[in-house]
Design an enzyme around this catalytic site. Sequence first.
Site, mmCIF file in Angstrom:
data_model
loop_
_atom_site.group_PDB
_atom_site.id
_atom_site.type_symbol
_atom_site.label_atom_id
_atom_site.label_comp_id
_atom_site.label_asym_id
_atom_site.label_seq_id
_atom_site.Cartn_x
_atom_site.Cartn_y
_atom_site.Cartn_z
ATOM 1 N N GLU A 163 41.271 -31.952 -17.932
ATOM 2 C CA GLU A 163 41.395 -33.123 -17.044
ATOM 3 C C GLU A 163 42.078 -34.339 -17.677
ATOM 4 O O GLU A 163 41.549 -35.449 -17.587
ATOM 5 C CB GLU A 163 40.010 -33.524 -16.529
ATOM 6 C CG GLU A 163 39.284 -32.398 -15.812
ATOM 7 C CD GLU A 163 37.851 -32.760 -15.410
ATOM 8 O OE1 GLU A 163 37.429 -33.900 -15.649
ATOM 9 O OE2 GLU A 163 37.167 -31.878 -14.857
ATOM 10 N N GLU A 270 36.420 -22.782 -11.931
ATOM 11 C CA GLU A 270 35.188 -23.470 -11.507
ATOM 12 C C GLU A 270 35.071 -23.431 -9.978
ATOM 13 O O GLU A 270 34.893 -24.460 -9.318
ATOM 14 C CB GLU A 270 35.201 -24.933 -11.991
ATOM 15 C CG GLU A 270 35.433 -25.080 -13.474
ATOM 16 C CD GLU A 270 35.359 -26.518 -13.972
ATOM 17 O OE1 GLU A 270 34.862 -27.407 -13.250
ATOM 18 O OE2 GLU A 270 35.811 -26.756 -15.104
HETATM 19 O O1 G3I Z 1 21.183 -32.944 -20.691
HETATM 20 C C1 G3I Z 1 20.705 -34.135 -20.049
HETATM 21 C C2 G3I Z 1 19.252 -34.172 -20.087
HETATM 22 O O2 G3I Z 1 18.839 -34.299 -21.404
HETATM 23 C C3 G3I Z 1 18.769 -35.345 -19.234
HETATM 24 O O3 G3I Z 1 17.385 -35.319 -19.169
HETATM 25 C C4 G3I Z 1 19.320 -35.270 -17.817
HETATM 26 C C5 G3I Z 1 18.932 -36.460 -16.964
HETATM 27 O O4 G3I Z 1 19.827 -36.637 -15.900
HETATM 28 O O5 G3I Z 1 20.705 -35.247 -17.911
HETATM 29 C C6 G3I Z 1 21.185 -34.110 -18.604
HETATM 30 O O6 G3I Z 1 22.554 -34.150 -18.652
HETATM 31 C C7 G3I Z 1 23.231 -33.837 -17.448
HETATM 32 C C8 G3I Z 1 24.039 -32.579 -17.665
HETATM 33 O O7 G3I Z 1 24.857 -32.325 -16.553
HETATM 34 C C9 G3I Z 1 23.181 -31.359 -17.941
HETATM 35 O O8 G3I Z 1 22.359 -31.093 -16.852
HETATM 36 C C10 G3I Z 1 24.118 -35.001 -17.094
HETATM 37 O O9 G3I Z 1 23.340 -36.112 -16.729
HETATM 38 C C11 G3I Z 1 25.056 -34.620 -15.961
HETATM 39 O O10 G3I Z 1 26.016 -35.652 -15.780
HETATM 40 C C12 G3I Z 1 25.781 -33.362 -16.302
HETATM 41 O O11 G3I Z 1 26.610 -33.034 -15.210
HETATM 42 C C13 G3I Z 1 27.607 -32.071 -15.493
HETATM 43 C C14 G3I Z 1 28.982 -32.677 -15.279
HETATM 44 O O12 G3I Z 1 29.971 -31.682 -15.505
HETATM 45 C C15 G3I Z 1 29.253 -33.844 -16.219
HETATM 46 O O13 G3I Z 1 30.452 -34.436 -15.864
HETATM 47 C C16 G3I Z 1 27.421 -30.911 -14.530
HETATM 48 O O14 G3I Z 1 26.181 -30.263 -14.804
HETATM 49 C C17 G3I Z 1 28.570 -29.922 -14.677
HETATM 50 O O15 G3I Z 1 28.501 -28.965 -13.647
HETATM 51 C C18 G3I Z 1 29.887 -30.646 -14.559
HETATM 52 O O16 G3I Z 1 30.925 -29.713 -14.793
HETATM 53 C C19 G3I Z 1 32.262 -30.202 -14.677
HETATM 54 C C20 G3I Z 1 33.130 -29.377 -15.580
HETATM 55 O O17 G3I Z 1 32.632 -29.396 -16.901
HETATM 56 C C21 G3I Z 1 34.575 -29.864 -15.570
HETATM 57 N N1 G3I Z 1 35.097 -29.895 -14.226
HETATM 58 C C22 G3I Z 1 34.273 -30.609 -13.252
HETATM 59 C C23 G3I Z 1 32.845 -30.069 -13.246
HETATM 60 C C24 G3I Z 1 32.026 -30.745 -12.208
HETATM 61 O O18 G3I Z 1 31.901 -32.109 -12.495
#
Ligand code: G3I
Length: 366
Positions: A163, A270
């Site tokens: 990205e 994805e």
């Molecule tokens: O790991 C922490 C945890 O310790 C905490 O308690 C919790 C509280 O909210 O957050 C957890 O982290 C989260 C993480 O996912 C794991 O669950 C983050 O807040 C959350 O922002 C994160 O979101 C991920 C996102 O990327 C981040 O931008 C999504 O799961 C994941 O599906 C998403 O994947 C991305 C690809 O990598 C790239 N392309 C877009 C796609 C969708 O956004």
Amino acid sequence: MAYFKILVMSIGSSFLLSACDNQIQEAEPVSSVTGLKDIYADYFPIGASLSPANLSGKDSSLIVTEFNSVTAENVMKPSPIQPEQNQFNWGPADAMVNFVEENGLKMRGHTLCWHNQVGDWMFENEEGGEVDKQTLLRRLKEHIQAVVGRYQDHIYAWDVVNEVIADEGEAWYRDSRWYQITGEEFIAKAFEYAHEADSNATLFYNDYNATNPDKMEKIVKMLTQLKEEGVPIHGMGLQGHWSIYYPSEAQLRTALETYKELGLEIQITELDISVYPGESGGRREKSADELDTFTEEMEQQQIAQYKMIFKVLRDYRDVITGVTFWNVSDAHSWLDNFPVKGRKNYPLLFDQNRERKKAYEAVIDF
Ligand code: G3I
């Protein structure tokens, strides 16, 4: 072929019985031997992104039945795996690799260089100011060497750079901290470091909205330049965060044709089909009746969209080397919290009970 497959799938999780020596014997459940991965065996591997929670219980058997490739949804990203400099959190990623090995799956690596989910330490010096370019590139190299090196016998492809293209307007590149400190240099360097760490790995650039004509033009310009410079880049990853409203068949075909012409292999990395319109599959405002309703109309549109997309993907089997869904079933999708927090979405081929949806049947009906 298609008719036979649908017949087999329709048996669902019931058991096949066979006669042997006048005794009725119980054979394996059909669903454990026939899944998407088998039906697409002559086309491309079919994958899903996993979180640690998916590795046990109902999800793990669904994964092994339906998929032959996995991607870590989060645990191999920069800050989850190296939250502080030289402090690695290998446990969750190792557990995923073990699951992959135990079940004979392929694994894609995601992702080595991203503006998101990367620790602030990467960009800061000891005084809390900004690091210089050479330091940042050295840290990038050390990160890539450590992660790619550790998993080189288990991961066949990496989303090296994720990205970096700007979404809108005149700008070519996203104004990330990577870009602010190194200009565009970090992009080529990331591929070079990954290739040095594992010369057998297939290296991808990965992005969303990659079928959008304006963004595609910028992506193609970058990929062309990288290829001309001899940078070791082998594939284009279209994330495929699509919806029941887009892309159209024409847009998808144009995009695949365009990336194919670059001489790169292509993966859909994805895939999910949001049931809402708007940016990345959702609109900003929400209405109460949208929160947990998967309407008949949405379902029909989603069936048609999935059917169209897989038809086109099959047509491009000569360049498509993998199709990966983002998450496993509608029980949990990142789209449940994006772009509207708490709005349920239904973007995948398995419902909240992990049962095959009608869209699943549309995808295997060919
Ligand atoms: O790991 C922490 C945890 O310790 C905490 O308690 C919790 C509280 O909210 O957050 C957890 O982290 C989260 C993480 O996912 C794991 O669950 C983050 O807040 C959350 O922002 C994160 O979101 C991920 C996102 O990327 C981040 O931008 C999504 O799961 C994941 O599906 C998403 O994947 C991305 C690809 O990598 C790239 N392309 C877009 C796609 C969708 O956004």
